[in-house]
Scaffold this motif. Structure first.
Motif, PDB file in Angstrom:
ATOM      1  N   LEU A  36      -5.285  15.916   9.781  1.00 53.63           N
ATOM      2  CA  LEU A  36      -4.766  14.574  10.024  1.00 53.63           C
ATOM      3  C   LEU A  36      -3.394  14.422   9.389  1.00 53.63           C
ATOM      4  N   ASN A  62     -12.382  14.763   3.337  1.00 56.07           N
ATOM      5  CA  ASN A  62     -12.605  14.715   4.769  1.00 56.07           C
ATOM      6  C   ASN A  62     -12.309  16.088   5.360  1.00 56.07           C
ATOM      7  N   ARG A 120       0.845  -1.198   0.000  1.00 53.99           N
ATOM      8  CA  ARG A 120       0.000   0.000   0.000  1.00 53.99           C
ATOM      9  C   ARG A 120       0.882   1.250   0.000  1.00 53.99           C
ATOM     10  N   GLN A 169     -11.781   7.579  10.103  1.00 53.65           N
ATOM     11  CA  GLN A 169     -12.082   7.336   8.698  1.00 53.65           C
ATOM     12  C   GLN A 169     -10.961   7.826   7.797  1.00 53.65           C
ATOM     13  N   GLY A 170     -10.355   8.949   8.201  1.00 59.66           N
ATOM     14  CA  GLY A 170      -9.209   9.444   7.444  1.00 59.66           C
ATOM     15  C   GLY A 170      -8.069   8.447   7.463  1.00 59.66           C
ATOM     16  N   LEU A 171      -7.814   7.886   8.626  1.00 63.57           N
ATOM     17  CA  LEU A 171      -6.732   6.909   8.734  1.00 63.57           C
ATOM     18  C   LEU A 171      -7.049   5.663   7.932  1.00 63.57           C
ATOM     19  N   GLU A 172      -8.295   5.238   8.012  1.00 64.86           N
ATOM     20  CA  GLU A 172      -8.693   4.064   7.234  1.00 64.86           C
ATOM     21  C   GLU A 172      -8.478   4.320   5.750  1.00 64.86           C
ATOM     22  N   ALA A 173      -8.793   5.545   5.331  1.00 60.72           N
ATOM     23  CA  ALA A 173      -8.632   5.858   3.909  1.00 60.72           C
ATOM     24  C   ALA A 173      -7.173   5.846   3.512  1.00 60.72           C
ATOM     25  N   ILE A 174      -6.306   6.240   4.428  1.00 62.81           N
ATOM     26  CA  ILE A 174      -4.886   6.217   4.116  1.00 62.81           C
ATOM     27  C   ILE A 174      -4.413   4.777   3.965  1.00 62.81           C
ATOM     28  N   VAL A 175      -4.953   3.901   4.792  1.00 65.00           N
ATOM     29  CA  VAL A 175      -4.533   2.505   4.719  1.00 65.00           C
ATOM     30  C   VAL A 175      -5.133   1.813   3.492  1.00 65.00           C
ATOM     31  N   ASP A 176      -6.374   2.139   3.217  1.00 68.84           N
ATOM     32  CA  ASP A 176      -7.032   1.447   2.117  1.00 68.84           C
ATOM     33  C   ASP A 176      -8.225   2.252   1.662  1.00 68.84           C
ATOM     34  N   ASP A 177      -8.182   2.807   0.481  1.00 66.42           N
ATOM     35  CA  ASP A 177      -9.355   3.544   0.027  1.00 66.42           C
ATOM     36  C   ASP A 177      -9.872   2.925  -1.259  1.00 66.42           C
ATOM     37  N   MET A 198      -8.553   0.278  14.081  1.00 67.45           N
ATOM     38  CA  MET A 198      -8.871  -0.230  12.745  1.00 67.45           C
ATOM     39  C   MET A 198      -8.639  -1.724  12.750  1.00 67.45           C
ATOM     40  N   ILE A 246      -5.356  11.115  -2.035  1.00 69.37           N
ATOM     41  CA  ILE A 246      -6.377  10.103  -1.771  1.00 69.37           C
ATOM     42  C   ILE A 246      -7.719  10.807  -1.657  1.00 69.37           C
TER      43      ILE A 246
END
Lengths: 191, 463
Positions: free
Chosen positions: A66, A60, A34, B133-141, A187, A54
């Motif tokens: 962030l 967001n 990734r 959600q921002g972090l999740e998007a960084i990991v996998d969007d 997560m 992204i």
């Protein structure tokens, strides 16, 4: 790790990372691929622009904040390499089961990250201005300046126990006591 | 060589197949399974014992991170039964936001709230969902991964280009790989190159033939067959094994055919069974020359980049084309760019506004095991891409023709586009995304962030 992304993940590095962060080898490998996908120029590190590309992060309201936190607190000079990246992500593993907790993903670490989203001058306090900034990011042009200020003042007065007109980390944690922060800020990494 | 070329030409003209390619693909399948078995055995012996090794391999569309259900930002409208305008979507997702965040707030200590609008409360914990959600998007969007080749496959197909990390597994595998390399580059590639030259020759000859042949109808009458033969030769260049489904829904003249877009080869694949008029931007260089030559055999619609922005002019040209009786159906790829065949992205509404013509949707599904057809234009230019394709094992593809669709009475073109997209996604097993394929190269518009801010504000208000 070096700055050369085309060096593949070496076996000892991999083992080291797994041990320290608690990720499985498969998870680290997937996160590494990734990282490489995001690193379009193949230079071994990510920049703000790479992360802002992204779409879901871009739209967001807190996306830029962030990324600020990530770049300033975990990377350096607007660069974050894979090791820093994965240690950052290690914070957000679920810490429910005793065996899966390392020094990185305790509840306090997660709360600390949230606190840092507000506290950009790192004085361990969220003052009025910092709160105002975040509020503005969240609601955009939908609320008037004065009303935002009122909301901010209200929030501070409610939570400020020691009267210094700002919210310390302890007060912050206290207010989030009832919420399962560990759950909300974790997560579920699939392998 | 010449005899083989003649054979291929004859086969292409008569639409027969010797079955060589299918046999070849089956043999390859066995070899890949064997290689993967060796690899898996090696891997299991290397892994530490505390990991419960999952015997189910990763599928190419599995996520890195499981998304929680309280995500405040929702972009997918994945219910094809949602009718009506986008306004419904917004209120719908607002409702789900409220209820999911509501349960979290119940746990929190509730301070007395005024019912008047001015008494909005903000809690420090409100940033949690957006942060996560921002972090999740960084990991996998959902979006970024559509613009690069789909992830690791269960079965390794002996191409290093598909391996995420090439590790040395065993002597046997490396030997196999080397053998495969030699076969692909030194046997298959020259053969395919010859076929390619044959195809170019055919194209040039037919162009000359049609130009000087008397009679205006020649182009339309002969063009159809010439095109199909050309594309059948081309499909052999890539060792394409195409399976057509539901050929009764083949696009007819005076209609528009839409399909999901994965690579320039899509055109060749579709053209082996039916002839189309293509529509697209005028390119320069090699591709431009191809476009001009193709224009001799059929009425294609090419426009300048500057004209492309003028949608009315393009729509007019399309309407004119449809009205001419024997004109071929128009082939269009509404996504506007190549996507990696795991999802369909937003369909641009342009061609759905032409209500006179029925739309024939087509779903094109590639089987990645023998060659990844996706063209990553930021990684390879067209020429490199073609070489890659010609040195892959084969291109195995399923083409599903779908029943024609027309716009409903109270439907606007955006919703119609969405409906067609959902049908294609369902048939091909793709993820149906609302995101614009243009995000490959451009950032989202400011509006989207403002929309999210609005949603948050609404949520604060109604607490």
């Amino acid at each position: 790790m070096g700055s050369n992304a085309s060096i593949m993940l070496q076996q000892e590095d991999l083992q080291n990372i797994c041990q320290q962060t608690g990720f499985t080898t498969k998870q680290v490998q997937r996160l590494y691929s990734r990282f490489k996908t995001l690193d379009k120029r193949d230079c071994g590190f990510l920049t703000r622009e790479d992360l802002l590309c992204i779409p879901e992060v871009n739209i967001n309201p807190l996306g830029e904040r962030l990324i600020d936190v990530i770049m300033n607190d975990y990377g350096e000079n607007n660069k974050i390499n894979f090791k820093q990246f994965i240690f950052l992500l290690a914070k957000f593993r679920h810490g429910k089961v005793k065996a899966s907790t390392t020094e990185f993903n305790t509840r306090e670490c997660k709360l600390r990250f949230l606190f840092d989203m507000y506290d950009r001058n790192h004085d361990m306090k969220i003052d009025r201005n910092e709160l105002l900034e975040v509020l503005k990011m969240m609601v955009g042009g939908n609320i008037h300046e004065e009303q935002i200020a009122t909301i901010a003042d209200h929030t501070i007065s409610e939570l400020d126990k020691d009267g210094d007109k700002s919210i310390t980390f302890e007060e912050f944690c206290k207010t989030l006591e009832r919420i399962d922060a560990d759950d909300k800020m974790s997560m579920k990494f699939l392998s | 060589m010449i005899s083989i070329a003649a054979l291929v030409l004859a086969l292409a003209a008569m639409n027969c197949s010797l079955g060589v390619r299918s046999l070849y693909v089956r043999i390859l399948g066995f070899i890949f399974d064997y290689a993967t078995k060796i690899k898996n055995d090696k891997e299991l012996s290397n892994e530490s014992s505390d990991e419960p090794s999952t015997s189910t391999p990763n599928s190419s569309t599995s996520n890195l991170v499981e998304r929680s259900s309280d995500d405040p930002i929702e972009m997918t409208s994945d219910t094809p039964l949602v009718s009506g305008s986008t306004k419904n979507d917004e209120t719908k997702s607002n409702e789900t936001n409220e209820t999911s965040l509501e349960t979290a707030l119940d746990v929190q200590q509730k301070v007395s709230r005024g019912s008047s609008q001015s008494d909005i409360q903000f809690r420090l914990g409100d940033i949690m969902d957006y942060t996560r959600q921002g972090l999740e998007a960084i990991v996998d969007d959902e979006v970024t991964k559509r613009f690069s080749s789909a992830e690791e496959m269960a079965v390794w197909n002996l191409l290093t280009r598909t391996q995420q990390q090439h590790e040395y597994f065993s002597l046997r595998i490396t030997a196999l790989w080397f053998l495969g390399f030699c076969v692909r580059y030194f046997i298959l590639f020259p053969f395919r190159l010859c076929l390619f030259i044959l195809a170019i020759l055919w194209m040039l000859c037919s162009a000359v033939f049609l130009k000087y042949f008397p009679g205006k109808n020649a182009k339309l009458r002969y063009g159809f067959y010439i095109n199909i033969v050309l594309h059948r030769i081309l499909s052999r260049v890539f060792s394409a094994i195409i399976t057509y489904h539901n050929t009764e829904h083949r696009a007819k003249s005076g209609s528009i055919c839409v399909a999901n877009h994965t690579s320039p080869i899509d055109v060749i694949i579709l053209s082996t069974d039916n002839s189309f008029s293509m529509i697209g931007q005028k390119h320069g260089g090699f591709f431009g020359m191809v476009q001009r030559t193709l224009s001799n055999t059929a009425n294609h619609i090419w426009f300048e980049r500057s004209e492309a922005k003028d949608r009315h002019m393009v729509a007019e040209k399309m309407r004119e084309h449809i009205q001419v009786k024997d004109n071929l159906p128009i082939l269009i790829f509404p996504e506007g760019t190549c996507i990696n065949n795991t999802s369909v992205m937003m369909f641009k509404k342009g061609c759905f506004e032409i209500t006179e013509a029925p739309i024939y949707p087509v779903a094109i599904k590639y089987d990645n095991r023998f060659g990844d057809a996706f063209w990553n234009s930021s990684k390879h230019d067209l020429f490199q891409y073609l070489i890659l394709m010609m040195t892959s094992w084969a291109i195995v593809v399923d083409v599903y023709y779908l029943p024609p669709m027309t716009i409903k009475e109270n439907e606007n073109s955006v919703d119609f586009a969405r409906r067609v997209k959902a049908v294609i996604a369902k048939q091909g097993g793709f993820v149906d995304l609302e995101w614009d394929g243009g995000l490959k190269r451009a950032l989202p518009k400011e509006d989207f962030k403002q929309k999210e801010q609005r949603k948050f504000y609404e949520m604060l208000k109604t607490e």
